[in-house]
Design a protein around this motif. Structure first.
Motif, short mmCIF file in Angstrom:
data_model
loop_
_atom_site.label_atom_id
_atom_site.label_comp_id
_atom_site.label_asym_id
_atom_site.label_seq_id
_atom_site.Cartn_x
_atom_site.Cartn_y
_atom_site.Cartn_z
N ARG A 14 4.46 0.17 7.48
CA ARG A 14 4.90 0.96 6.33
C ARG A 14 4.59 2.42 6.67
N VAL A 15 5.59 3.28 6.60
CA VAL A 15 5.42 4.69 6.95
C VAL A 15 5.67 5.55 5.72
N VAL A 16 4.71 6.42 5.41
CA VAL A 16 4.86 7.33 4.28
C VAL A 16 4.83 8.76 4.80
N GLN A 17 5.92 9.47 4.61
CA GLN A 17 6.00 10.89 4.95
C GLN A 17 5.79 11.69 3.67
N VAL A 18 4.79 12.55 3.66
CA VAL A 18 4.48 13.31 2.45
C VAL A 18 5.41 14.51 2.35
N SER A 19 6.16 14.55 1.26
CA SER A 19 7.09 15.64 1.01
C SER A 19 6.61 16.48 -0.17
N SER A 20 7.51 17.19 -0.79
CA SER A 20 7.15 18.06 -1.92
C SER A 20 8.38 18.32 -2.77
N SER A 21 8.17 18.44 -4.07
CA SER A 21 9.28 18.76 -4.97
C SER A 21 9.84 20.16 -4.69
N ALA A 51 7.14 10.52 -0.09
CA ALA A 51 6.45 10.56 -1.38
C ALA A 51 6.01 11.99 -1.66
N THR A 52 6.07 12.36 -2.92
CA THR A 52 5.52 13.64 -3.33
C THR A 52 4.24 13.38 -4.11
N PRO A 53 3.15 14.04 -3.76
CA PRO A 53 1.88 13.79 -4.45
C PRO A 53 1.77 14.49 -5.79
N GLY A 54 2.65 15.47 -6.05
CA GLY A 54 2.52 16.28 -7.26
C GLY A 54 1.66 17.51 -6.99
N ALA A 56 3.70 4.52 -2.35
CA ALA A 56 4.96 4.37 -1.60
C ALA A 56 4.82 3.36 -0.48
N GLY A 57 3.63 3.26 0.11
CA GLY A 57 3.43 2.34 1.21
C GLY A 57 2.79 1.02 0.83
N LEU A 58 2.02 1.00 -0.24
CA LEU A 58 1.28 -0.21 -0.61
C LEU A 58 2.06 -1.14 -1.52
N ARG A 59 3.08 -0.67 -2.17
CA ARG A 59 3.83 -1.56 -3.06
C ARG A 59 4.49 -2.67 -2.23
N VAL A 60 4.65 -3.82 -2.83
CA VAL A 60 5.17 -4.99 -2.13
C VAL A 60 6.55 -4.70 -1.54
N TYR A 63 12.35 7.66 -1.81
CA TYR A 63 11.59 8.87 -2.10
C TYR A 63 10.87 8.64 -3.42
N MET A 64 9.54 8.57 -3.37
CA MET A 64 8.74 8.12 -4.51
C MET A 64 7.86 9.23 -5.09
N ASP A 65 7.64 9.14 -6.37
CA ASP A 65 6.62 9.93 -7.07
C ASP A 65 5.75 8.93 -7.81
N GLY A 66 4.68 8.46 -7.15
CA GLY A 66 3.90 7.38 -7.72
C GLY A 66 4.75 6.12 -7.78
#
Length: 347
Positions: free
Chosen positions: A189-196, A251-254, A291-295, A304-307
């Motif tokens: 599972r790969v999560v790239q941290v982005s930004s709004s 994913a965006t962390p906020g 973004a990476g831990l959800r089933v 592209y996830m926000d939580g």
């Protein structure tokens, strides 16, 4: 006259005492609420991790010496089956941070401004992720800075940190996992941290050329590099999943209270930003980890996830930008010498 002055002074003193008491109560309430938010976020992260961790969970995290990644690393290590490979520029300070977890937190040098360092770390990450028993495999590309100090030479430091470095790390890892004898590896599972802030970008071919010429616009480099990151994922996520077993998401962390904005804020003003209602690092860590831990993270790609909220299906919703996205990938492939580096593995 003296009596009136004395009464006025007593009134002022009482007002000051009341103001101080109210301020103290407000600060106490703020502090308690802050602690509650941290505790709630950490409980939620543990709940997400438990069903997917398995017996031998292995997670690679970049930028783990500060901010969100440091918090995420500490929380993941609370689970007994989790081992981490942490990439950071300052190896010694990071080893000191995680000294109590020696053996489960391996620290390796990673300088995203140096492609050779990225490649060396990628090889370590590949060996780490394919080893061990059954369990979670995840890569979190989190290292970042709003306006980092300039690179000694070559491409702009912001672009290297937020796009070219993560691009090279992920693409090389995908190539390594496609080599003969590497089939059957557990999905990553790969999560790239982005930004709004990427929404503010007006990235086009002329801006890419300016970056290649060492003339990146520092006012827009952060947003532009984050947009490039999402465009890359939009056109490469399917191939990375089907061929390399890398399920790439963003994913965006906020708005999180971290050191990210240090280089874009005056040093005297920076301490006061902590009172502007930004989220604690624990909530930012939860937002990107989700973004990476959800089933569903290995049942789909390019989200592209926000939580818990899915903002975009990048492969579908950025289809209109596919032609330019392909150009971004070609540009990054040349900029990082990806094909030449990968060719060495195929000999």
């Amino acid at each position: 006259m003296a009596a009136r002055e004395s009464g006025g002074m007593r009134f002022i003193a009482k007002s000051l005492y009341v103001s101080a008491a109210l301020s103290g109560c407000a600060c106490l309430a703020f502090g308690l609420r802050h602690l509650h938010r941290i505790s709630k976020a950490r409980r939620r992260l543990r709940a997400l991790l438990e069903p997917v961790a398995g017996q031998d969970a292995r997670v690679v995290i970049t930028g783990a010496n500060s901010g969100i990644a440091r918090e995420l690393s500490w929380q993941l290590l609370q689970h007994p089956s989790v081992a981490l490979l942490l990439g950071c520029r300052d190896k010694q300070s990071t080893e000191n941070l995680f000294a109590r977890h020696k053996g489960r937190a391996i620290v390796h040098q990673l300088d995203l401004l140096n492609p050779d360092s990225v490649q060396a770390f990628c090889e370590e990450a590949h060996a780490f992720l394919k080893g061990g028993g059954a369990g979670l495999r995840m890569l979190v590309s989190n290292a970042g800075a709003m306006r980092p100090p300039p690179a000694a030479q070559g491409f702009d430091a912001t672009w290297r940190t937020h796009f070219l470095g993560p691009f090279l790390l992920t693409e090389l890892l995908g190539r390594l996992r496609c080599l003969p004898g590497e089939t059957g590896a557990q999905p990553v599972r790969v999560v790239q941290v982005s930004s709004s802030l990427e929404r503010q970008s007006e990235l086009d071919a002329s801006k890419l050329e300016a970056v290649a010429q060492g003339e990146a616009n520092q006012d827009t480099a952060y947003a532009d590099s984050k947009r490039a990151l999402l465009l890359w994922i939009s056109v490469r996520c399917q191939n990375l999943a089907f061929k390399g077993g890398l399920y790439c998401h963003a994913a965006t962390p906020g708005m999180v209270d971290t050191e990210l904005g240090w280089h874009s804020t005056s040093p005297w003003l920076w301490p006061f930003t902590k009172f502007l209602g930004m989220m604690p690092p624990a909530e930012g860590a939860l937002n990107i980890a989700t973004a990476g831990l959800r089933v569903q993270a290995t049942e789909c790609f390019g989200r592209y996830m926000d939580g818990q909220e899915e903002l975009e299906n990048l492969a579908m919703e950025r289809m209109g930008e596919k032609r330019f996205a392909v150009e971004v990938v070609k540009w990054a492939t040349t900029a990082t010498a990806l094909d030449q580096r990968a060719a060495g593995y195929e000999r």
